[in-house]
Every structure is written in C-alpha cells, then in structure tokens.
Design a protein around this motif. Structure first.
Motif, PDB file in Angstrom:
ATOM      1  N   ARG A 217     -54.744  37.361  10.358  1.00 48.63           N
ATOM      2  CA  ARG A 217     -53.329  37.136  10.048  1.00 48.63           C
ATOM      3  C   ARG A 217     -52.857  37.959   8.855  1.00 48.63           C
ATOM      4  O   ARG A 217     -51.648  38.198   8.719  1.00 48.63           O
ATOM      5  CB  ARG A 217     -53.080  35.650   9.777  1.00 48.63           C
ATOM      6  N   THR A 218     -53.761  38.363   7.987  1.00 46.08           N
ATOM      7  CA  THR A 218     -53.327  39.009   6.743  1.00 46.08           C
ATOM      8  C   THR A 218     -53.676  40.483   6.646  1.00 46.08           C
ATOM      9  O   THR A 218     -53.204  41.150   5.720  1.00 46.08           O
ATOM     10  CB  THR A 218     -53.950  38.287   5.526  1.00 46.08           C
ATOM     11  N   GLN A 219     -54.480  41.013   7.578  1.00 44.96           N
ATOM     12  CA  GLN A 219     -54.991  42.366   7.402  1.00 44.96           C
ATOM     13  C   GLN A 219     -53.896  43.428   7.377  1.00 44.96           C
ATOM     14  O   GLN A 219     -54.066  44.486   6.767  1.00 44.96           O
ATOM     15  CB  GLN A 219     -56.011  42.692   8.498  1.00 44.96           C
ATOM     16  N   ASP A 220     -52.751  43.176   8.015  1.00 46.65           N
ATOM     17  CA  ASP A 220     -51.669  44.169   8.036  1.00 46.65           C
ATOM     18  C   ASP A 220     -50.507  43.802   7.115  1.00 46.65           C
ATOM     19  O   ASP A 220     -49.447  44.427   7.167  1.00 46.65           O
ATOM     20  CB  ASP A 220     -51.150  44.342   9.466  1.00 46.65           C
ATOM     21  N   LEU A 221     -50.700  42.788   6.285  1.00 45.34           N
ATOM     22  CA  LEU A 221     -49.621  42.334   5.414  1.00 45.34           C
ATOM     23  C   LEU A 221     -49.700  43.001   4.048  1.00 45.34           C
ATOM     24  O   LEU A 221     -50.784  43.308   3.554  1.00 45.34           O
ATOM     25  CB  LEU A 221     -49.689  40.810   5.233  1.00 45.34           C
ATOM     26  N   ASP A 222     -48.541  43.195   3.436  1.00 46.15           N
ATOM     27  CA  ASP A 222     -48.449  43.645   2.044  1.00 46.15           C
ATOM     28  C   ASP A 222     -48.286  42.390   1.188  1.00 46.15           C
ATOM     29  O   ASP A 222     -47.227  41.754   1.214  1.00 46.15           O
ATOM     30  CB  ASP A 222     -47.243  44.567   1.880  1.00 46.15           C
ATOM     31  N   PRO A 223     -49.322  41.995   0.434  1.00 47.74           N
ATOM     32  CA  PRO A 223     -49.256  40.735  -0.316  1.00 47.74           C
ATOM     33  C   PRO A 223     -48.042  40.625  -1.218  1.00 47.74           C
ATOM     34  O   PRO A 223     -47.400  39.569  -1.272  1.00 47.74           O
ATOM     35  CB  PRO A 223     -50.564  40.743  -1.130  1.00 47.74           C
ATOM     36  N   ALA A 224     -47.712  41.685  -1.921  1.00 51.06           N
ATOM     37  CA  ALA A 224     -46.564  41.634  -2.840  1.00 51.06           C
ATOM     38  C   ALA A 224     -45.275  41.370  -2.075  1.00 51.06           C
ATOM     39  O   ALA A 224     -44.424  40.577  -2.508  1.00 51.06           O
ATOM     40  CB  ALA A 224     -46.468  42.928  -3.630  1.00 51.06           C
ATOM     41  N   ASP A 225     -45.117  42.027  -0.933  1.00 48.22           N
ATOM     42  CA  ASP A 225     -43.915  41.834  -0.129  1.00 48.22           C
ATOM     43  C   ASP A 225     -43.857  40.430   0.449  1.00 48.22           C
ATOM     44  O   ASP A 225     -42.791  39.798   0.466  1.00 48.22           O
ATOM     45  CB  ASP A 225     -43.877  42.863   0.999  1.00 48.22           C
ATOM     46  N   VAL A 226     -44.997  39.930   0.906  1.00 42.24           N
ATOM     47  CA  VAL A 226     -45.045  38.573   1.466  1.00 42.24           C
ATOM     48  C   VAL A 226     -44.644  37.545   0.418  1.00 42.24           C
ATOM     49  O   VAL A 226     -43.829  36.648   0.671  1.00 42.24           O
ATOM     50  CB  VAL A 226     -46.460  38.266   1.993  1.00 42.24           C
ATOM     51  N   LEU A 227     -45.206  37.655  -0.780  1.00 39.43           N
ATOM     52  CA  LEU A 227     -44.903  36.684  -1.839  1.00 39.43           C
ATOM     53  C   LEU A 227     -43.453  36.809  -2.302  1.00 39.43           C
ATOM     54  O   LEU A 227     -42.814  35.808  -2.651  1.00 39.43           O
ATOM     55  CB  LEU A 227     -45.866  36.879  -3.005  1.00 39.43           C
ATOM     56  N   ARG A 228     -42.920  38.030  -2.299  1.00 38.70           N
ATOM     57  CA  ARG A 228     -41.510  38.211  -2.675  1.00 38.70           C
ATOM     58  C   ARG A 228     -40.597  37.517  -1.679  1.00 38.70           C
ATOM     59  O   ARG A 228     -39.657  36.804  -2.065  1.00 38.70           O
ATOM     60  CB  ARG A 228     -41.180  39.706  -2.753  1.00 38.70           C
ATOM     61  N   ARG A 229     -40.867  37.724  -0.368  1.00 36.57           N
ATOM     62  CA  ARG A 229     -40.028  37.091   0.651  1.00 36.57           C
ATOM     63  C   ARG A 229     -40.143  35.571   0.602  1.00 36.57           C
ATOM     64  O   ARG A 229     -39.156  34.862   0.811  1.00 36.57           O
ATOM     65  CB  ARG A 229     -40.428  37.608   2.038  1.00 36.57           C
ATOM     66  N   ALA A 230     -41.335  35.082   0.311  1.00 42.32           N
ATOM     67  CA  ALA A 230     -41.518  33.637   0.215  1.00 42.32           C
ATOM     68  C   ALA A 230     -40.733  33.061  -0.966  1.00 42.32           C
ATOM     69  O   ALA A 230     -40.157  31.976  -0.874  1.00 42.32           O
ATOM     70  CB  ALA A 230     -43.001  33.302   0.077  1.00 42.32           C
ATOM     71  N   SER A 233     -37.102  32.880   0.091  1.00 37.99           N
ATOM     72  CA  SER A 233     -36.786  32.013   1.242  1.00 37.99           C
ATOM     73  C   SER A 233     -37.692  30.787   1.213  1.00 37.99           C
ATOM     74  O   SER A 233     -38.670  30.703   1.960  1.00 37.99           O
ATOM     75  CB  SER A 233     -36.968  32.790   2.553  1.00 37.99           C
ATOM     76  N   GLN A 234     -37.383  29.872   0.342  1.00 38.25           N
ATOM     77  CA  GLN A 234     -38.242  28.706   0.123  1.00 38.25           C
ATOM     78  C   GLN A 234     -38.405  27.840   1.367  1.00 38.25           C
ATOM     79  O   GLN A 234     -39.425  27.163   1.520  1.00 38.25           O
ATOM     80  CB  GLN A 234     -37.682  27.856  -1.024  1.00 38.25           C
ATOM     81  N   ASP A 235     -37.418  27.845   2.252  1.00 37.11           N
ATOM     82  CA  ASP A 235     -37.481  26.980   3.431  1.00 37.11           C
ATOM     83  C   ASP A 235     -37.818  27.731   4.715  1.00 37.11           C
ATOM     84  O   ASP A 235     -37.760  27.152   5.809  1.00 37.11           O
ATOM     85  CB  ASP A 235     -36.140  26.246   3.604  1.00 37.11           C
ATOM     86  N   ASP A 236     -38.184  28.996   4.598  1.00 41.60           N
ATOM     87  CA  ASP A 236     -38.597  29.796   5.756  1.00 41.60           C
ATOM     88  C   ASP A 236     -40.074  29.502   6.020  1.00 41.60           C
ATOM     89  O   ASP A 236     -40.947  29.922   5.262  1.00 41.60           O
ATOM     90  CB  ASP A 236     -38.372  31.277   5.461  1.00 41.60           C
ATOM     91  N   VAL A 237     -40.347  28.781   7.100  1.00 46.02           N
ATOM     92  CA  VAL A 237     -41.714  28.338   7.368  1.00 46.02           C
ATOM     93  C   VAL A 237     -42.649  29.527   7.565  1.00 46.02           C
ATOM     94  O   VAL A 237     -43.777  29.537   7.052  1.00 46.02           O
ATOM     95  CB  VAL A 237     -41.758  27.420   8.604  1.00 46.02           C
ATOM     96  N   ASP A 238     -42.204  30.544   8.302  1.00 44.26           N
ATOM     97  CA  ASP A 238     -43.065  31.706   8.529  1.00 44.26           C
ATOM     98  C   ASP A 238     -43.386  32.418   7.220  1.00 44.26           C
ATOM     99  O   ASP A 238     -44.532  32.825   6.986  1.00 44.26           O
ATOM    100  CB  ASP A 238     -42.396  32.679   9.500  1.00 44.26           C
ATOM    101  N   ALA A 239     -42.398  32.568   6.368  1.00 46.79           N
ATOM    102  CA  ALA A 239     -42.614  33.244   5.084  1.00 46.79           C
ATOM    103  C   ALA A 239     -43.582  32.448   4.212  1.00 46.79           C
ATOM    104  O   ALA A 239     -44.466  33.006   3.555  1.00 46.79           O
ATOM    105  CB  ALA A 239     -41.290  33.450   4.357  1.00 46.79           C
ATOM    106  N   GLN A 240     -43.419  31.118   4.219  1.00 48.58           N
ATOM    107  CA  GLN A 240     -44.269  30.280   3.378  1.00 48.58           C
ATOM    108  C   GLN A 240     -45.707  30.214   3.892  1.00 48.58           C
ATOM    109  O   GLN A 240     -46.659  30.218   3.103  1.00 48.58           O
ATOM    110  CB  GLN A 240     -43.678  28.870   3.271  1.00 48.58           C
ATOM    111  N   THR A 241     -45.898  30.160   5.209  1.00 48.19           N
ATOM    112  CA  THR A 241     -47.261  30.105   5.734  1.00 48.19           C
ATOM    113  C   THR A 241     -47.972  31.440   5.532  1.00 48.19           C
ATOM    114  O   THR A 241     -49.173  31.471   5.248  1.00 48.19           O
ATOM    115  CB  THR A 241     -47.272  29.722   7.225  1.00 48.19           C
ATOM    116  N   GLN A 242     -47.229  32.555   5.655  1.00 44.53           N
ATOM    117  CA  GLN A 242     -47.835  33.857   5.371  1.00 44.53           C
ATOM    118  C   GLN A 242     -48.239  33.949   3.897  1.00 44.53           C
ATOM    119  O   GLN A 242     -49.321  34.452   3.570  1.00 44.53           O
ATOM    120  CB  GLN A 242     -46.869  34.990   5.703  1.00 44.53           C
ATOM    121  N   ALA A 243     -47.388  33.446   3.020  1.00 48.07           N
ATOM    122  CA  ALA A 243     -47.706  33.477   1.593  1.00 48.07           C
ATOM    123  C   ALA A 243     -48.947  32.637   1.300  1.00 48.07           C
ATOM    124  O   ALA A 243     -49.798  33.018   0.492  1.00 48.07           O
ATOM    125  CB  ALA A 243     -46.517  32.977   0.773  1.00 48.07           C
TER     126      ALA A 243
END
Length: 305
Positions: A217-230, A233-243
């Motif tokens: 799930r994380t191998q293609d993610l940019d951690p900094a970008d994921v945490l920024r989006r989370a 978007s505090q109530d975005d479930v996809d953003a929060q689970t990725q974070a």
C-alpha cells in the motif's frame, strides 16, 4: 561490507514490526537497570566527552562495537534491542558502546555518518566503519562473526550452542522471507497465505502478511505528500488511512493508531466502519500482546461505545 549487509529501512520497518517485542523487552531491561540507562555492563552510553576513554582506550583491551543511532526512533530501537541481546550473549568478548547522534551532533560529524544507525568497530585503538542501516538479527550475527573471525578474536559461545539443533525452518516461511528480501511482495504474500491456510494460528505468518500488505500500500506513496493531504483533510478516510500506513512503515506505531481512533470518533456510517476495519488490519502487523495494540484496542472500544 556496508553493501553486503545493507537492507532498506522501509522494508525492515514494515515486515519486522514484530521485532518491537524484542525492543520493548530491551527497554524494560534498561529501565530495570536504573537511572544510568545501561542494559548491562556490556552496554555503555557514550558522548563526545567520554568517547576517547570509553571507546578508543577501552578497545586496547577488548573490542568495542559502536552503535551510532537516534535513540528516540522506534525502528532504530528495534535494532538496538538486538544489539543489546548480542552484547549480552558475548559475555564480555566485546562491548557495545551507543552514541545518540541527535543529542551529540558534534560526535556524529566527527564519525562522518551518512545513515542511522551506523555501526563501527574500535579495535586496538583504531576505529573503522562496519555497516549502515538496521540489519535483521541473522545478518547482524553473520556480520559480527565475520569481523571477529578476521581479527582473530575468540568469542564466547552463544547460549544453547551445545544443545540439539532447532527444528528446521518451515519452507513456506523461508520462501516468504526470501521473497521479501528480493522485493517480490506477491510471492511473499502468497507464501504467508499458504502458511496461514495450513496453520491459521501462526502469529508470525499473520504479522508477515500484514507487513507485506503495508509495503504494497505504501511503496508508491510520497510520505510527505500523504501526511500533508491528511493534515488538510481531517475527515477524508482515504487520506487518513494512507497517513496511518505511512506512519506504521516509519515506525510511528502509536501515532498511526491514535490517528485512526480519532477518525473513528469523528466519522459516521460507512466511513467509520472503514476506519475501524483498517485499524484492525494494522493491529495484525504487531504481536497481539504488544502494549501499543492493547492501548489502541481500549481506545477503539471507547470510541465505538
């Protein structure tokens, strides 16, 4: 030697999350040892002020393995726990000296570090680098054994050396570990799944499969970008689970659990259930008796009821 024994930090963090148990046990030993923080006489804490006496001069009489690390980092603490275990097994054949480079940047600069942790050998007053990055216990044992063999240093026998050989490793588990080392996550997952089909209660296989899922799930993610989006978007479930996944892989276990428990508290309906199920899946990446899992389960129960 660094190239031979190196292993990607993210891979170690995800698949070997079960090693937290060893780290927690090591932490308990440190706390039991008192304010000095040393786990035993074979482990010493070193600063720039004491390095010459505790490392260079001491190495004239006994080999000193220097672990330059950041002690607050969860992933590195797992490795440190294994280092302490091996130092205790050595029974004085060598001494472990630990340097917190975050607290002592001057010493980190003097050591010319490029990665955390970096392990050095001090022998007969000379300091030499051994390898960078956390290693699994089997590779760490091999690396140290090779070093001491080359130096002609006789090590103490490991506990249980004279006892009967351990049962052979399950071939499915071996296949899974080899696939992980090669980066073949599909083959690793398939091997873990076959092992679970045969032995549904095998906790190691469950942890391994969950770790492989994290990597997928994380191998293609940019951690900094994921945490920024989370954060945006505090109530975005996809953003929060990725974070939460990103935090788990980086060793921030409690932060990942707290994030999803808080989301369960805020969310409703399908979003709430999705967050809950994802959190339960992350629990599988750790031993059932891990303190962080126990704490998060209580918090989840409180959030749900």
């Amino acid at each position: 030697m660094a190239a031979e024994f190196s292993r990607p930090g993210s891979l170690y963090g995800a698949v070997d999350l079960g090693a937290r148990k060893q780290a927690l046990e090591a932490q308990a030993r440190r706390e039991a040892a008192g304010p000095s923080g040393a786990a035993s006489a074979d482990v010493i804490e070193v600063t720039s002020a004491t390095f010459n006496a505790e490392v260079v001069e001491r190495s004239l009489s006994v080999p000193v393995i220097v672990e330059a690390t950041v002690t607050r980092a969860e992933q590195v603490r797992q490795f440190s726990g294994v280092m302490e275990k091996l130092a205790a097994e050595a029974a004085g054949s060598w001494v472990l000296a630990r340097v917190d480079v975050e607290a002592d940047p001057q010493l980190a600069q003097a050591l010319r570090m490029r990665a955390v942790p970096t392990v050095y050998l001090a022998f007969q007053g000379q300091l030499m680098p051994l390898f960078e990055g956390p290693l699994p216990e089997s590779q760490l044992r091999q690396a140290l054994a090779q070093v001491f063999e080359q130096l002609g240093v006789e090590l103490a026998d490991a506990p249980g050396e004279d006892q009967p050989d351990e049962p052979p490793v399950d071939p499915e588990l071996l296949a899974a570990e080899q696939a992980v080392e090669k980066g073949d996550l599909d083959a690793a997952a398939a091997a873990f799944e076959r092992l679970l089909a045969r032995s549904p209660s095998d906790e190691g296989a469950k942890i391994g499969l969950a770790g492989v899922g994290l990597l997928r799930r994380t191998q293609d993610l940019d951690p900094a970008d994921v945490l920024r989006r989370a954060a945006e978007s505090q109530d975005d479930v996809d953003a929060q689970t990725q974070a939460a996944d990103v935090e788990m892989v980086s060793g921030q276990v409690d932060e990942a659990f707290d994030r999803l428990v808080a989301l369960v508290r805020r969310a409703r309906g399908a979003d709430r259930d999705k967050a809950r199920v994802h959190l339960l899946g992350l629990f599988d990446a750790l031993p059932a008796d891990d303190p962080s899992v126990s704490r998060a389960r209580r918090a989840l129960a409180s959030a749900l009821f």
